[in-house]
Scaffold this active site. Sequence first.
Site, PDB file in Angstrom:
ATOM      1  N   ASN A   9       0.865  -1.183   0.000  1.00  0.00           N
ATOM      2  CA  ASN A   9       0.000   0.000   0.000  1.00  0.00           C
ATOM      3  C   ASN A   9       0.904   1.236   0.000  1.00  0.00           C
ATOM      4  O   ASN A   9       1.488   1.568   1.020  1.00  0.00           O
ATOM      5  CB  ASN A   9      -0.880  -0.026   1.261  1.00  0.00           C
ATOM      6  CG  ASN A   9      -1.692   1.246   1.414  1.00  0.00           C
ATOM      7  OD1 ASN A   9      -1.827   2.037   0.482  1.00  0.00           O
ATOM      8  ND2 ASN A   9      -2.237   1.452   2.608  1.00  0.00           N
ATOM      9  N   LYS A  11       0.129   4.268  -0.296  1.00  0.00           N
ATOM     10  CA  LYS A  11      -0.526   5.467   0.277  1.00  0.00           C
ATOM     11  C   LYS A  11      -0.319   6.659  -0.663  1.00  0.00           C
ATOM     12  O   LYS A  11      -0.244   6.474  -1.874  1.00  0.00           O
ATOM     13  CB  LYS A  11      -0.025   5.736   1.690  1.00  0.00           C
ATOM     14  CG  LYS A  11      -0.029   4.480   2.564  1.00  0.00           C
ATOM     15  CD  LYS A  11       0.109   4.760   4.009  1.00  0.00           C
ATOM     16  CE  LYS A  11       0.279   3.445   4.763  1.00  0.00           C
ATOM     17  NZ  LYS A  11       0.113   3.579   6.184  1.00  0.00           N
ATOM     18  N   HIS A  95      -9.379   0.925   4.756  1.00  0.00           N
ATOM     19  CA  HIS A  95      -8.099   1.094   5.465  1.00  0.00           C
ATOM     20  C   HIS A  95      -8.328   2.016   6.658  1.00  0.00           C
ATOM     21  O   HIS A  95      -9.151   2.930   6.589  1.00  0.00           O
ATOM     22  CB  HIS A  95      -7.061   1.690   4.503  1.00  0.00           C
ATOM     23  CG  HIS A  95      -5.683   1.688   5.090  1.00  0.00           C
ATOM     24  ND1 HIS A  95      -5.257   2.652   5.972  1.00  0.00           N
ATOM     25  CD2 HIS A  95      -4.643   0.815   4.941  1.00  0.00           C
ATOM     26  CE1 HIS A  95      -4.012   2.382   6.336  1.00  0.00           C
ATOM     27  NE2 HIS A  95      -3.619   1.274   5.729  1.00  0.00           N
ATOM     28  N   GLU A  97      -6.809   4.444   7.718  1.00  0.00           N
ATOM     29  CA  GLU A  97      -6.652   5.883   7.416  1.00  0.00           C
ATOM     30  C   GLU A  97      -7.902   6.431   6.721  1.00  0.00           C
ATOM     31  O   GLU A  97      -8.245   7.607   6.899  1.00  0.00           O
ATOM     32  CB  GLU A  97      -5.377   6.102   6.582  1.00  0.00           C
ATOM     33  CG  GLU A  97      -4.134   5.909   7.454  1.00  0.00           C
ATOM     34  CD  GLU A  97      -2.892   5.431   6.719  1.00  0.00           C
ATOM     35  OE1 GLU A  97      -2.855   5.491   5.485  1.00  0.00           O
ATOM     36  OE2 GLU A  97      -1.953   4.970   7.408  1.00  0.00           O
ATOM     37  N   GLU A 167      -5.327  -5.255  10.537  1.00  0.00           N
ATOM     38  CA  GLU A 167      -4.289  -4.242  10.736  1.00  0.00           C
ATOM     39  C   GLU A 167      -4.564  -3.486  12.032  1.00  0.00           C
ATOM     40  O   GLU A 167      -5.363  -2.538  12.054  1.00  0.00           O
ATOM     41  CB  GLU A 167      -4.301  -3.240   9.577  1.00  0.00           C
ATOM     42  CG  GLU A 167      -4.023  -3.846   8.235  1.00  0.00           C
ATOM     43  CD  GLU A 167      -3.457  -2.806   7.283  1.00  0.00           C
ATOM     44  OE1 GLU A 167      -2.319  -2.966   6.845  1.00  0.00           O
ATOM     45  OE2 GLU A 167      -4.146  -1.809   7.010  1.00  0.00           O
ATOM     46  N   GLY A 173       2.416   2.086  10.643  1.00  0.00           N
ATOM     47  CA  GLY A 173       3.340   3.207  10.471  1.00  0.00           C
ATOM     48  C   GLY A 173       4.028   3.636  11.752  1.00  0.00           C
ATOM     49  O   GLY A 173       4.639   4.698  11.812  1.00  0.00           O
TER      50      GLY A 173
HETATM   51  C1  PEP Z   1      -0.660  -0.019   5.960  1.00  0.00           C
HETATM   52  O1  PEP Z   1      -0.681   1.142   5.586  1.00  0.00           O
HETATM   53  O2  PEP Z   1      -1.568  -0.771   5.618  1.00  0.00           O
HETATM   54  C2  PEP Z   1       0.445  -0.455   6.797  1.00  0.00           C
HETATM   55  C3  PEP Z   1       0.378  -1.640   7.332  1.00  0.00           C
HETATM   56  O3  PEP Z   1       1.486   0.427   6.967  1.00  0.00           O
HETATM   57  P1  PEP Z   1       2.924   0.101   7.635  1.00  0.00           P
HETATM   58  O4  PEP Z   1       3.422  -1.177   7.041  1.00  0.00           O
HETATM   59  O5  PEP Z   1       3.771   1.275   7.294  1.00  0.00           O
HETATM   60  O6  PEP Z   1       2.691  -0.036   9.103  1.00  0.00           O
END
Ligand code: PEP
Length: 249
Positions: A9, A11, A95, A97, A167, A173
């Site tokens: 991803n 982003k 997601h 976010e 997640e 992040g």
């Molecule tokens: C994500 O954005 O789905 C994610 C898991 O980010 P990161 O790997 O940076 O934690």
Amino acid sequence: MRPIIIAGNWKMNGTIAETETLLQGLLEAGAPSSNATMIVCPPFTALYRASQLLEGSHIALGAQDMSQHEKGAYTGEVSAEMLLTVSVRYVILGHSERRQYHAESDQLVNAKAKAALSAGLIPIICIGETLTEREEGRTEEVVAGQLEGSLAGLTADQLKKSILAYEPVWAIGTGKTATPDMAQAVHKFLRSRLAGIDKEAATLIPILYGGSVKPGNAGDLLGQPDIDGALVGGASLKAADFCGIVNAV
Ligand code: PEP
């Protein structure tokens, strides 16, 4: 046997030039040593260029979101049909976010999942608890609610075509990763809730883990029986790291 899926991803990262550099790096690294399916999800503006570069390769293309509507007066939105025209096969939905900054509810994620599946796209539906919810001991209650709300009304056939991503919001992040045991416990719980909806689908749906997955921790996470792959944010922006995760399968 469930497929192993490693999805990146990106982003809001990836101009056309950056997309070209990153995809060239991934392509030069060659096909994975494992049988993992590799997916990259660049931003909308880079999808067309990515589709040209990835044509005929081992890397599949995904988008980071889509509209629940087919077409019309929805300024700023992108439809499933538009994604299909640039060879997109997967779409990340819900997601954290999107849920946090765009107030996306389970109901909206559910409408998007139905629109994606009707159009022939494979949704990667994201769920996960916040740190407060985990500390309050509410992880299972929260993820079960998100799972059931996001998948409501899908046919057995649609369920079997879907991908789930667990997640934990506190791990995205942040550099903090759920331990393999913590992640496995939630994945196992999710699979048991899926079995409550459709027993066969529960055995077939890949459940990806996401949250600070890196080459160094991927092997242990992916070694868990109910972890069928990873949704990778930060580490998917470096070809060597993303390939390191794929090769840890
Ligand atoms: C994500 O954005 O789905 C994610 C898991 O980010 P990161 O790997 O940076 O934690």
